[in-house]
Design an enzyme around this catalytic site. Structure first.
Site, PDB file in Angstrom:
ATOM      1  N   THR A  20      -9.499  12.911   4.805  1.00  0.00           N
ATOM      2  CA  THR A  20      -8.009  12.959   6.223  1.00  0.00           C
ATOM      3  C   THR A  20      -7.969  11.680   6.083  1.00  0.00           C
ATOM      4  O   THR A  20      -8.363  10.755   5.490  1.00  0.00           O
ATOM      5  CB  THR A  20      -8.928  13.500   7.227  1.00  0.00           C
ATOM      6  OG1 THR A  20     -10.168  12.632   7.632  1.00  0.00           O
ATOM      7  CG2 THR A  20      -9.428  14.825   7.015  1.00  0.00           C
ATOM      8  N   HIS A  45     -18.704  10.742  -1.631  1.00  0.00           N
ATOM      9  CA  HIS A  45     -18.998   9.612  -1.117  1.00  0.00           C
ATOM     10  C   HIS A  45     -20.528   9.474  -1.352  1.00  0.00           C
ATOM     11  O   HIS A  45     -21.367  10.659  -1.021  1.00  0.00           O
ATOM     12  CB  HIS A  45     -18.671   9.785   0.332  1.00  0.00           C
ATOM     13  CG  HIS A  45     -18.800   8.387   0.995  1.00  0.00           C
ATOM     14  ND1 HIS A  45     -18.384   7.414   0.938  1.00  0.00           N
ATOM     15  CD2 HIS A  45     -19.908   8.176   2.164  1.00  0.00           C
ATOM     16  CE1 HIS A  45     -18.803   6.199   1.814  1.00  0.00           C
ATOM     17  NE2 HIS A  45     -19.986   6.995   2.329  1.00  0.00           N
ATOM     18  N   ASP A  89     -13.502   8.845   5.152  1.00  0.00           N
ATOM     19  CA  ASP A  89     -14.818   9.462   4.971  1.00  0.00           C
ATOM     20  C   ASP A  89     -15.317  10.617   6.114  1.00  0.00           C
ATOM     21  O   ASP A  89     -16.334  10.531   6.579  1.00  0.00           O
ATOM     22  CB  ASP A  89     -15.965   8.413   4.685  1.00  0.00           C
ATOM     23  CG  ASP A  89     -15.792   7.614   3.623  1.00  0.00           C
ATOM     24  OD1 ASP A  89     -15.367   8.220   2.446  1.00  0.00           O
ATOM     25  OD2 ASP A  89     -16.211   6.425   3.499  1.00  0.00           O
ATOM     26  N   ARG A 143      -9.618   3.056  -3.746  1.00  0.00           N
ATOM     27  CA  ARG A 143      -8.494   2.599  -2.875  1.00  0.00           C
ATOM     28  C   ARG A 143      -8.374   3.310  -1.533  1.00  0.00           C
ATOM     29  O   ARG A 143      -8.709   4.575  -1.549  1.00  0.00           O
ATOM     30  CB  ARG A 143      -6.850   2.763  -3.746  1.00  0.00           C
ATOM     31  CG  ARG A 143      -6.822   2.316  -4.959  1.00  0.00           C
ATOM     32  CD  ARG A 143      -6.555   0.690  -4.783  1.00  0.00           C
ATOM     33  NE  ARG A 143      -5.377   0.450  -4.070  1.00  0.00           N
ATOM     34  CZ  ARG A 143      -5.043  -0.697  -3.682  1.00  0.00           C
ATOM     35  NH1 ARG A 143      -5.822  -1.771  -3.751  1.00  0.00           N
ATOM     36  NH2 ARG A 143      -3.829  -0.432  -2.795  1.00  0.00           N
ATOM     37  N   ARG A 162       0.896  -1.186  -0.082  1.00  0.00           N
ATOM     38  CA  ARG A 162       0.094   0.029   0.113  1.00  0.00           C
ATOM     39  C   ARG A 162       0.936   1.124  -0.004  1.00  0.00           C
ATOM     40  O   ARG A 162       0.667   2.302  -0.774  1.00  0.00           O
ATOM     41  CB  ARG A 162      -1.016   0.092   1.219  1.00  0.00           C
ATOM     42  CG  ARG A 162      -2.125   1.231   1.320  1.00  0.00           C
ATOM     43  CD  ARG A 162      -2.986   0.937   2.343  1.00  0.00           C
ATOM     44  NE  ARG A 162      -3.545  -0.469   2.352  1.00  0.00           N
ATOM     45  CZ  ARG A 162      -4.964  -0.643   1.730  1.00  0.00           C
ATOM     46  NH1 ARG A 162      -5.317   0.320   0.913  1.00  0.00           N
ATOM     47  NH2 ARG A 162      -5.282  -1.714   1.816  1.00  0.00           N
TER      48      ARG A 162
END
Length: 196
Positions: free
Chosen positions: A149, A117, A153, A99, A73
């Site tokens: 951040t 979102h 979400d 991702r 990652r």
């Protein structure tokens, strides 16, 4: 010129809405801004073709290429950052980019990284938002544009759109109704962040 870099994983319908609005409202002239690049973590993402048809540069950084790294990652995010930074972004816009980003990535673009979102945050973070809204008996659902951040979400809410949940809704019918509002709201939210 303020460069906007858009990250996608699929068809890029929100990306398309932003590109269309940028052209129709002549962001280059009025906001000194342009969609400079579209980047995907999937080489066959349909949105890449659409961006190319609009004369926008595209790039691919495939997350699967980093699967054998000790920290896949982090390695992927580092490569993605290197690609994005070549384009000197004023804003990095997530538009169906599937991702979860590392805290290091999010910190690097602090204040310049936004997402849309498909729920009325803070309700229903994460996945399967429409199914969860229906199962919870919600009378309304919607979408939220927010700053990204390190907490999934949870960033500052920049804009929201509300739609009714109808008695016969399925996750698909509700998703389609919400997506129509996303396509209207996301370009406006991006433009608001570009305004002098």
């Amino acid at each position: 010129m303020k460069n906007i870099v858009i990250l996608i994983s699929g068809s890029g319908s929100n990306m398309a809405a932003i590109i269309r609005t940028a052209q129709e409202h002549n962001w280059a002239k009025h906001l000194n801004a342009r969609v400079s690049t579209v980047i995907s973590n999937k080489a066959h993402a349909e949105g890449l073709t659409l961006a190319q048809q609009h004369g926008i540069a595209t790039a691919v950084v495939e997350h699967k290429a980093f699967a054998d790294q000790p920290q896949p990652r982090e390695a992927f995010d580092a490569a993605l950052m290197a690609e994005i930074d070549q384009h000197q972004p004023h804003l990095v816009v997530l538009a169906g980019f599937m991702r979860i980003l590392t805290p290091g990535f999010v910190g690097h673009y602090e204040g310049r990284l936004i997402n849309i979102h498909p729920s009325l945050l803070p309700a229903f973070t994460g996945l399967n938002t429409h199914t969860r809204a229906i199962e919870a008996g919600c009378k309304f659902a919607g979408a939220t544009v927010h700053r990204v951040t390190a907490e999934l979400d949870h960033g500052e809410i920049l804009a929201q759109a509300v739609v009714p949940v109808l008695p016969d809704d399925t996750a698909d019918t509700l998703a389609a109704r919400v997506l129509t509002q996303e396509h209207l709201m996301y370009p406006k939210a991006v433009a608001a962040l570009l305004a002098p």
